[in-house]
Motif scaffolding. Structure first.
Motif, PDB file in Angstrom:
ATOM      1  N   HIS A 194       0.822  -1.221   0.000  1.00  0.00           N
ATOM      2  CA  HIS A 194       0.000   0.000   0.000  1.00  0.00           C
ATOM      3  C   HIS A 194       0.848   1.260   0.000  1.00  0.00           C
ATOM      4  O   HIS A 194       0.631   2.197  -0.772  1.00  0.00           O
ATOM      5  N   GLN A 195       1.818   1.287   0.918  1.00  0.00           N
ATOM      6  CA  GLN A 195       2.583   2.531   1.063  1.00  0.00           C
ATOM      7  C   GLN A 195       3.468   2.803  -0.150  1.00  0.00           C
ATOM      8  O   GLN A 195       3.767   3.958  -0.451  1.00  0.00           O
ATOM      9  N   VAL A 196       3.871   1.748  -0.836  1.00  0.00           N
ATOM     10  CA  VAL A 196       4.683   1.954  -2.043  1.00  0.00           C
ATOM     11  C   VAL A 196       3.805   2.531  -3.158  1.00  0.00           C
ATOM     12  O   VAL A 196       4.211   3.461  -3.872  1.00  0.00           O
ATOM     13  N   GLU A 197       2.592   2.011  -3.280  1.00  0.00           N
ATOM     14  CA  GLU A 197       1.653   2.584  -4.251  1.00  0.00           C
ATOM     15  C   GLU A 197       1.319   4.038  -3.878  1.00  0.00           C
ATOM     16  O   GLU A 197       1.365   4.941  -4.713  1.00  0.00           O
ATOM     17  N   ALA A 198       0.994   4.241  -2.597  1.00  0.00           N
ATOM     18  CA  ALA A 198       0.540   5.564  -2.150  1.00  0.00           C
ATOM     19  C   ALA A 198       1.643   6.607  -2.237  1.00  0.00           C
ATOM     20  O   ALA A 198       1.377   7.800  -2.426  1.00  0.00           O
ATOM     21  N   LEU A 199       2.897   6.152  -2.116  1.00  0.00           N
ATOM     22  CA  LEU A 199       4.023   7.087  -2.166  1.00  0.00           C
ATOM     23  C   LEU A 199       4.071   7.828  -3.506  1.00  0.00           C
ATOM     24  O   LEU A 199       4.697   8.887  -3.611  1.00  0.00           O
ATOM     25  N   THR A 200       3.422   7.277  -4.514  1.00  0.00           N
ATOM     26  CA  THR A 200       3.366   7.970  -5.804  1.00  0.00           C
ATOM     27  C   THR A 200       2.714   9.343  -5.656  1.00  0.00           C
ATOM     28  O   THR A 200       3.054  10.273  -6.391  1.00  0.00           O
ATOM     29  N   ALA A 201       1.808   9.495  -4.692  1.00  0.00           N
ATOM     30  CA  ALA A 201       1.230  10.827  -4.433  1.00  0.00           C
ATOM     31  C   ALA A 201       2.322  11.797  -3.997  1.00  0.00           C
ATOM     32  O   ALA A 201       2.347  12.960  -4.421  1.00  0.00           O
ATOM     33  N   ASN A 202       3.246  11.319  -3.172  1.00  0.00           N
ATOM     34  CA  ASN A 202       4.354  12.174  -2.732  1.00  0.00           C
ATOM     35  C   ASN A 202       5.304  12.474  -3.883  1.00  0.00           C
ATOM     36  O   ASN A 202       5.805  13.596  -4.005  1.00  0.00           O
ATOM     37  N   VAL A 203       5.550  11.462  -4.708  1.00  0.00           N
ATOM     38  CA  VAL A 203       6.429  11.672  -5.861  1.00  0.00           C
ATOM     39  C   VAL A 203       5.834  12.744  -6.778  1.00  0.00           C
ATOM     40  O   VAL A 203       6.544  13.631  -7.282  1.00  0.00           O
ATOM     41  N   ILE A 204       4.524  12.710  -6.969  1.00  0.00           N
ATOM     42  CA  ILE A 204       3.869  13.727  -7.807  1.00  0.00           C
ATOM     43  C   ILE A 204       3.975  15.103  -7.146  1.00  0.00           C
ATOM     44  O   ILE A 204       4.227  16.114  -7.814  1.00  0.00           O
ATOM     45  N   ALA A 205       3.811  15.146  -5.813  1.00  0.00           N
ATOM     46  CA  ALA A 205       3.960  16.430  -5.100  1.00  0.00           C
ATOM     47  C   ALA A 205       5.381  16.965  -5.260  1.00  0.00           C
ATOM     48  O   ALA A 205       5.582  18.170  -5.449  1.00  0.00           O
ATOM     49  N   ILE A 206       6.360  16.075  -5.194  1.00  0.00           N
ATOM     50  CA  ILE A 206       7.760  16.478  -5.398  1.00  0.00           C
ATOM     51  C   ILE A 206       7.942  16.999  -6.830  1.00  0.00           C
ATOM     52  O   ILE A 206       8.544  18.050  -7.050  1.00  0.00           O
ATOM     53  N   ASN A 207       7.397  16.268  -7.796  1.00  0.00           N
ATOM     54  CA  ASN A 207       7.524  16.704  -9.191  1.00  0.00           C
ATOM     55  C   ASN A 207       6.947  18.099  -9.391  1.00  0.00           C
ATOM     56  O   ASN A 207       7.514  18.919 -10.118  1.00  0.00           O
TER      57      ASN A 207
END
Lengths: 221, 221
Positions: A194-207
């Motif tokens: 779950h957290q690996v999938e959800a971390l994509t939200a953080n990656v997008i925020a970083i982008n």
């Protein structure tokens, strides 16, 4: 178990940016690839486009044909259709290694956020829908833009590979390793997807903040 | 807003490995640090040990004294006592920047896994308990072993800093940057803290598989 070079790699949803980018990189690396899509025609068009760009042994079929022909199948389908698509392919996917790279995310005016998934994660939903398949999770944080840009010859990224089947996660790590620059790293059991999938939200925020195509590297490994 | 060099950094739970390791690195970097613990005596012992090892302006107090004296407060407390400890310090922490680095994890025979937190994450729980504080989340994936090892002069790590208060996240990024090798990177809003906390389960799984002290780096930033 044979290595990835002797297998056919299927990419369900291979006309979308993430699936298409990975299909391109695998075809470029000399793997046999079948793109799947709801429309066989669009899958064939995407395959022809990739073959023209980087060569390789790549063809297109509808999702069922792709799943039937492939030995290892990447599910790069939208979260919206995740459950229905996988359920419809249960028989074609039986006995095969399935790689789920789907990120269940929502977007609102505050940006991206993780969605709640009853099974815990997209990967665990896949596992519950496909009891006869060997479900793994990987390739969540790949930048579709970077993958599609053939001028990028070294993709600066570690791919976390999750799963409870050691042999299957080893094969998928190898599938990551064939892309120059990429390392497949074991990232834990499927219950920690779950957290690996959800971390994509953080990656997008970083982008968005840094105007980047961010990826992850794991240090000391 | 003044930079971190003009502020006093409090470390609640500063006698535990994660808090103590960060307190050491901040004292070594020349910041004024107050270690907090349930026991003032144990806090003073830890501070004296760090001062002897790396010098710096570091003292110890009980958690309430630490919270009262500090301008920026790291909550490095066990998840078990997270709610009660923060609630008891609500007044001392009012108006201050609070950094939550707590990872709500469980362990069983299959290894580490993320716990469900009613508020969504430890950081969001802190935010709901401390409405008058400026709550951020950061320093989840630091290796206590690496921080404590003063022979490691360059800590190979990006620290994701989350929060909805831009100025507060900028200050905490600076607090990460003072540790040689470390970069503070904005990592999204507080509602996306759960997956960053939970990812520590994956980092632990990686450490076990690869016998490493793994950290994260963000590429293309």
């Amino acid at each position: 178990m044979a290595g990835v070079r002797d297998r056919t790699i299927g990419v369900l949803g291979g006309t979308g940016p993430q699936g298409k980018g990975l299909a391109l990189r695998w075809a470029q690396a000399g793997l046999k690839v079948v793109i799947g899509s709801r429309s066989a025609e669009r899958a064939q068009e995407a395959a022809a486009e990739i073959a023209e760009s980087v060569g390789g042994d790549i063809t297109g079929q509808d999702n069922a044909g792709c799943a039937a022909d492939a030995d290892i199948v990447l599910a790069a389908i939208p979260w919206d259709g995740h459950q229905d698509t996988l359920l419809s392919l249960k028989n074609e996917l039986a006995g095969k290694i399935v790689v789920d790279c789907v990120n269940p995310l929502g977007f609102d005016k505050k940006g991206p956020h993780a969605l709640t998934v009853p099974e815990g994660s997209a990967a665990q939903q896949a596992e519950s829908l496909l009891p006869e398949s060997r479900v793994t999770a990987a390739f969540h944080h790949v930048s579709a833009v970077t993958l599609a840009d053939t001028s990028v010859t070294h993709v600066d990224l570690d791919v976390l590979v999750l799963g409870d089947d050691r042999e299957a996660t080893d094969v998928i790590r190898e599938l990551a390793d064939v892309i120059p620059g990429v390392r497949g790293i074991y990232g834990g059991r499927l219950r920690n997807a779950h957290q690996v999938e959800a971390l994509t939200a953080n990656v997008i925020a970083i982008n968005r903040r840094y105007k980047a195509h961010a990826g992850l590297r794991i240090t000391d490994v």
